[in-house]
Design an enzyme around this catalytic site. Sequence first.
Site, mmCIF file in Angstrom:
data_model
loop_
_atom_site.group_PDB
_atom_site.id
_atom_site.type_symbol
_atom_site.label_atom_id
_atom_site.label_comp_id
_atom_site.label_asym_id
_atom_site.label_seq_id
_atom_site.Cartn_x
_atom_site.Cartn_y
_atom_site.Cartn_z
ATOM 1 C CB SER A 163 -0.941 0.007 1.208
ATOM 2 O OG SER A 163 -1.916 -1.003 1.080
ATOM 3 C CG ASP A 212 -5.165 -4.720 2.502
ATOM 4 O OD1 ASP A 212 -4.652 -5.341 1.563
ATOM 5 O OD2 ASP A 212 -4.576 -4.482 3.578
ATOM 6 C CG HIS A 254 -2.561 -3.736 -3.161
ATOM 7 N ND1 HIS A 254 -3.273 -4.611 -2.372
ATOM 8 C CD2 HIS A 254 -2.120 -2.763 -2.319
ATOM 9 C CE1 HIS A 254 -3.263 -4.203 -1.119
ATOM 10 N NE2 HIS A 254 -2.574 -3.069 -1.055
#
Length: 476
Positions: free
Chosen positions: A73, A256, A300
């Site tokens: 990140s 995440d 991502h």
Amino acid sequence: METSGGNTISGKPAKYVFLFIGDGMAMPQISSAEIYAEALASKDIKIRKLGFSRFPVSGLTTTYDAGSFITDSASAGTALASGNKTLNGVVNMDPGKTEKFRTIAEYARDKGMKVGVVSSVSLDHATPAVFYAKVPSRGNYYDIGVQLSDSGFDYFGGGGFLQRTGKKGDQRDIFDIAKEKGYQIVDTREAFSALKPGAGKVIAVNETLQDSSAMPYDIDRAEGDLSLSDFTAKGIELLSDDPDGFFMMVEGGKIDWACHANDAAASIRDTIAFDRAIDKAVAFADKHPGETLIIVTGDHETGGMTIGFAGTQYATFFDKAGLQKMSFVAFDQKVLKPYKAETPAAKAKLADLLPAIQDAFGLSYDSLTAVQKEQLELAFQRSMGNKIERSVQEDQYLLYGGYEPLTVKITQIVNQTAGIGWTSYAHTGVPVATFARGAHQELFSGYYDNTDIFRKMAAAMALDVSSGSSVKVAAK
């Protein structure tokens, strides 16, 4: 006509700009939320699109960084915020850590726009940090916290701080430093609700913090507790009174975290909560057509999440994930941790926890296969600290990813029953989807790198970034 990095616009620049980042969110997370939403409502084989996936413009974005095809990140956020590649763990500095990068939020601030940063995780975590801080390591939480108040940004909201008084607890309180810089600190729902335009610079910390100074997973959020959409709406209220407009970044950070733990239900619920926060920006944009730009992307993908599991072959049963009532964290905190504290390992029995497992995850022990029962028993023994085969100990990470073995094994079985698979407890290197709506939305169509999002935003806002965005670090 304004240009930036080869991107060209005609007409007036965007006055109000939102950047929504779903941390760990790529198409599997989006698609899972859309399948889940429909599965709870009907047996039809179709999806129920999220609000942002209906945006008129979409693109694909690559995420590799300066040292790996699998980013973290910090490096991914640096690319989005400053348009520069760097290494995993580095926040707004070059790979050699000799240059500091200027961010889109700082450019907006210096143009006279107000700036807001919102996150469901701690405000000194990597993604919020990349918009205001420059440090060689994302783990320098105290330094990041000090730089937060140095930024002069107008509104911070969501989670708290990981090292308010430093790593050893012997440094000045981040809150005291922020107050000296003119920030008002609010950490109750009542004080938050009382905030009105003209309040000045604000740091709003959620009253309830669950793990690592983050807001609770949406699946665990109690009735009446503030949500990510509440913090987004308050940001709009406080920032929109400026005639020069604003830039606001909002992160759904626990998408995440749930994917790291392979907890599909928690990830899906946080993705839906993230979408509700975006709805607040859409409602604002409807009142300011032609002046507002909303961008939604991921930094991502996390977990190697996929729709499909060998055990269910071509079928999915996402309604099974809908039976889960709490996240892996809440189960650890409310059920497993107290049990371990009260029960000697030699006397512990999986049967003691089966009612709680069924209540929390909708998982009936009697419905499990012999293999699943064996896996659950093994994970239980591992969580209780009982001796197990050496080969299992050596494969601890592959089996449980460093999390509580029992809890991870429960969520894995729930996921597999639903038809959801995973490949990793870490990030993966696949591209993410980017969506846009509003002023100069066309810039975000196509297949491009994450660094280009910085340049596209700069073009849409008519920010001059042609002179470059880095400065040399002074020699010590």
